[in-house]
Design a protein around this motif. Structure first.
Motif: not given
Length: 211
Positions: A184-211
């Motif tokens: 969390a907090g690694s990537l640059p973003h601005d107010s126009l970027d729409a957040p996602v709720a999940y990340a999917l990779t070939p190794a697994g799925h992750h619930a994510v969310g803005l804090t």
């Protein structure tokens, strides 16, 4: 944050993808996506009406280049009973959606370097029982920040979703390689970027969310 931050990240991630392209695992991604969809309850998705598929509809995309390969994913979704829709680029950086089935006729888009289904095009609000939307991305972090390719199509599509109260409940998942999922907090973003709720990779799925 400024545009150069995103440009630098995109340049580095694209270089990494060129090196890893031959090692991409499409079968693993398909299994992860199906498992993730099973975890979504009716309250997690914007289910409206009754779709033609017992599983409802899933919006996905045709992978290109070094993206995690979605060919096996699309086939697995269709085999599992989902109606699969993939985007079609339209003028003005807009998108419509076309039904994908195994053996569907494809053609290269005249507007972007992607392959598209030849067939009937529908606006998103005409799709029925959408259970989830799988989004291409160069990276995603634990805050839900998605770094796209920068083409503008998905930015406008996601902005439209955020302005449509009935669609905002559809789960959004960014699809990336495992090494492209960051804390969390690694990537640059601005107010126009729409957040996602999940990340999917070939190794697994992750619930994510803005804090």
């Amino acid at each position: 944050m400024n545009a150069l931050d995103k440009a630098a990240w995109r340049s580095r991630l694209r270089a990494q993808r060129r090196e890893l392209q031959s090692a991409a695992d499409g079968g693993g991604l398909a299994s992860v996506a199906l498992d993730w969809l099973e975890t979504l309850g009716p309250d997690d998705a914007g289910l409206a009406g009754s779709g033609p598929s017992a599983g409802g509809s899933v919006c996905a995309y045709m992978s290109i280049g070094g993206e995690p390969p979605t060919g096996p994913l699309l086939a697995a979704l269709a085999s599992a009973g989902y109606a699969v829709f993939v985007p079609v680029c339209e003028p003005g950086f807009q998108m419509t959606w076309a039904r994908w089935t195994p053996g569907a006729q494809m053609q290269r888009s005249s507007l972007a370097p992607v392959m598209e289904v030849v067939g009937r095009r529908l606006p998103f609000d005409r799709l029925e029982s959408v259970r989830a939307i799988l989004l291409p991305a160069l990276a995603v972090d634990g805050s839900g920040v998605r770094l796209g390719q920068g083409g503008g199509y998905y930015d406008r599509f996601l902005a439209g979703l955020s302005n449509d109260g009935g669609a905002t409940s559809v789960p959004l998942a960014a699809v990336v390689h495992e090494n492209e999922y960051f804390p969390a907090g690694s990537l640059p973003h601005d107010s126009l970027d729409a957040p996602v709720a999940y990340a999917l990779t070939p190794a697994g799925h992750h619930a994510v969310g803005l804090t």
